[in-house]
Scaffold this motif. Structure first.
Motif, PDB file in Angstrom:
ATOM      1  N   THR A  74     -94.495 -46.508  41.593  1.00  0.00           N
ATOM      2  CA  THR A  74     -95.013 -47.822  42.016  1.00  0.00           C
ATOM      3  C   THR A  74     -96.475 -47.702  42.432  1.00  0.00           C
ATOM      4  O   THR A  74     -97.302 -48.533  42.056  1.00  0.00           O
ATOM      5  CB  THR A  74     -94.159 -48.384  43.181  1.00  0.00           C
ATOM      6  OG1 THR A  74     -92.811 -48.467  42.763  1.00  0.00           O
ATOM      7  CG2 THR A  74     -94.640 -49.754  43.604  1.00  0.00           C
ATOM      8  N   LYS A 131     -98.619 -45.435  41.450  1.00  0.00           N
ATOM      9  CA  LYS A 131     -99.379 -45.181  40.228  1.00  0.00           C
ATOM     10  C   LYS A 131     -99.618 -46.472  39.469  1.00  0.00           C
ATOM     11  O   LYS A 131    -100.726 -46.724  38.962  1.00  0.00           O
ATOM     12  CB  LYS A 131     -98.644 -44.183  39.332  1.00  0.00           C
ATOM     13  CG  LYS A 131     -98.726 -42.758  39.779  1.00  0.00           C
ATOM     14  CD  LYS A 131     -97.966 -41.858  38.811  1.00  0.00           C
ATOM     15  CE  LYS A 131     -97.860 -40.448  39.312  1.00  0.00           C
ATOM     16  NZ  LYS A 131     -97.068 -39.587  38.429  1.00  0.00           N
ATOM     17  N   GLU A 132     -98.583 -47.288  39.365  1.00  0.00           N
ATOM     18  CA  GLU A 132     -98.707 -48.547  38.632  1.00  0.00           C
ATOM     19  C   GLU A 132     -99.674 -49.487  39.334  1.00  0.00           C
ATOM     20  O   GLU A 132    -100.489 -50.148  38.691  1.00  0.00           O
ATOM     21  CB  GLU A 132     -97.319 -49.196  38.488  1.00  0.00           C
ATOM     22  CG  GLU A 132     -97.302 -50.402  37.609  1.00  0.00           C
ATOM     23  CD  GLU A 132     -97.675 -50.132  36.151  1.00  0.00           C
ATOM     24  OE1 GLU A 132     -98.279 -51.040  35.525  1.00  0.00           O
ATOM     25  OE2 GLU A 132     -97.408 -49.027  35.645  1.00  0.00           O
ATOM     26  N   VAL A 133     -99.575 -49.539  40.670  1.00  0.00           N
ATOM     27  CA  VAL A 133    -100.504 -50.414  41.430  1.00  0.00           C
ATOM     28  C   VAL A 133    -101.931 -49.915  41.255  1.00  0.00           C
ATOM     29  O   VAL A 133    -102.834 -50.728  41.022  1.00  0.00           O
ATOM     30  CB  VAL A 133    -100.083 -50.447  42.937  1.00  0.00           C
ATOM     31  CG1 VAL A 133    -101.173 -51.067  43.785  1.00  0.00           C
ATOM     32  CG2 VAL A 133     -98.774 -51.182  43.104  1.00  0.00           C
ATOM     33  N   LYS A 180    -103.086 -48.216  38.820  1.00  0.00           N
ATOM     34  CA  LYS A 180    -103.463 -48.426  37.418  1.00  0.00           C
ATOM     35  C   LYS A 180    -103.864 -49.878  37.178  1.00  0.00           C
ATOM     36  O   LYS A 180    -104.850 -50.166  36.499  1.00  0.00           O
ATOM     37  CB  LYS A 180    -102.275 -48.042  36.531  1.00  0.00           C
ATOM     38  CG  LYS A 180    -102.538 -48.014  35.085  1.00  0.00           C
ATOM     39  CD  LYS A 180    -101.305 -47.428  34.436  1.00  0.00           C
ATOM     40  CE  LYS A 180    -101.138 -47.753  33.015  1.00  0.00           C
ATOM     41  NZ  LYS A 180     -99.904 -47.246  32.451  1.00  0.00           N
ATOM     42  N   ARG A 181    -103.077 -50.810  37.748  1.00  0.00           N
ATOM     43  CA  ARG A 181    -103.351 -52.216  37.530  1.00  0.00           C
ATOM     44  C   ARG A 181    -104.556 -52.709  38.340  1.00  0.00           C
ATOM     45  O   ARG A 181    -105.341 -53.513  37.860  1.00  0.00           O
ATOM     46  CB  ARG A 181    -102.154 -53.067  37.907  1.00  0.00           C
ATOM     47  CG  ARG A 181    -101.045 -53.018  36.888  1.00  0.00           C
ATOM     48  CD  ARG A 181    -100.004 -54.034  37.167  1.00  0.00           C
ATOM     49  NE  ARG A 181     -98.900 -53.901  36.213  1.00  0.00           N
ATOM     50  CZ  ARG A 181     -97.877 -54.700  36.172  1.00  0.00           C
ATOM     51  NH1 ARG A 181     -97.777 -55.697  37.023  1.00  0.00           N
ATOM     52  NH2 ARG A 181     -96.951 -54.507  35.297  1.00  0.00           N
ATOM     53  N   TYR A 182    -104.619 -52.265  39.590  1.00  0.00           N
ATOM     54  CA  TYR A 182    -105.653 -52.828  40.463  1.00  0.00           C
ATOM     55  C   TYR A 182    -106.788 -51.872  40.749  1.00  0.00           C
ATOM     56  O   TYR A 182    -107.744 -52.219  41.435  1.00  0.00           O
ATOM     57  CB  TYR A 182    -105.007 -53.297  41.779  1.00  0.00           C
ATOM     58  CG  TYR A 182    -103.915 -54.332  41.539  1.00  0.00           C
ATOM     59  CD1 TYR A 182    -104.269 -55.621  41.165  1.00  0.00           C
ATOM     60  CD2 TYR A 182    -102.576 -54.012  41.662  1.00  0.00           C
ATOM     61  CE1 TYR A 182    -103.267 -56.568  40.921  1.00  0.00           C
ATOM     62  CE2 TYR A 182    -101.603 -54.943  41.433  1.00  0.00           C
ATOM     63  CZ  TYR A 182    -101.942 -56.224  41.055  1.00  0.00           C
ATOM     64  OH  TYR A 182    -100.985 -57.170  40.826  1.00  0.00           O
ATOM     65  N   GLY A 183    -106.684 -50.647  40.279  1.00  0.00           N
ATOM     66  CA  GLY A 183    -107.752 -49.671  40.421  1.00  0.00           C
ATOM     67  C   GLY A 183    -107.842 -49.159  41.849  1.00  0.00           C
ATOM     68  O   GLY A 183    -107.094 -49.509  42.741  1.00  0.00           O
TER      69      GLY A 183
END
Length: 108
Positions: free
Chosen positions: A97, A99-101, A103-106
């Protein structure tokens, strides 16, 4: 002579009667002794059977307790393994989660 024969026959009959009475008395005593021995043997057998049943019941209870303890131990080990696996997967989910955050929001 016939009186002697008669006396002899009466003596033989008397001996035969005495022998018959003695035989019947011995037979009666033997039957009583046999009955007593049979009753004692039956009583001993019943006692031995009760002792055996008690021993068998105790062994079965002991085996049952050992089995239940083993099952409980296995159950606790399985629960611990599942909790560990759950915590590991939970950490993986948190990391995924994050990593995904990221990745999406930098990295802001």
């Amino acid at each position: 002579m016939s009186q002697e024969i008669l006396n002899s026959v009466l003596a033989i009959e008397s001996e035969a009667k005495a022998l018959k009475e003695k035989f019947e008395e011995q037979l009666s005593q033997t039957n009583a002794a046999t009955d007593q021995r049979v009753n004692e043997a039956k009583s001993n057998m019943e006692h031995s059977l009760e002792v055996y049943k008690a021993e068998l019941k105790e062994k079965n209870q002991q085996k049952k307790a050992e089995f239940e303890a083993k099952v409980k131990e296995d159950e606790l080990a399985e629960i611990a393994a599942l909790k560990e696996r759950f915590n590991h997967l939970k950490q993986d989910l948190v990391q995924d989660t994050v990593k995904e955050v990221l990745k999406r929001y930098g990295n802001s």
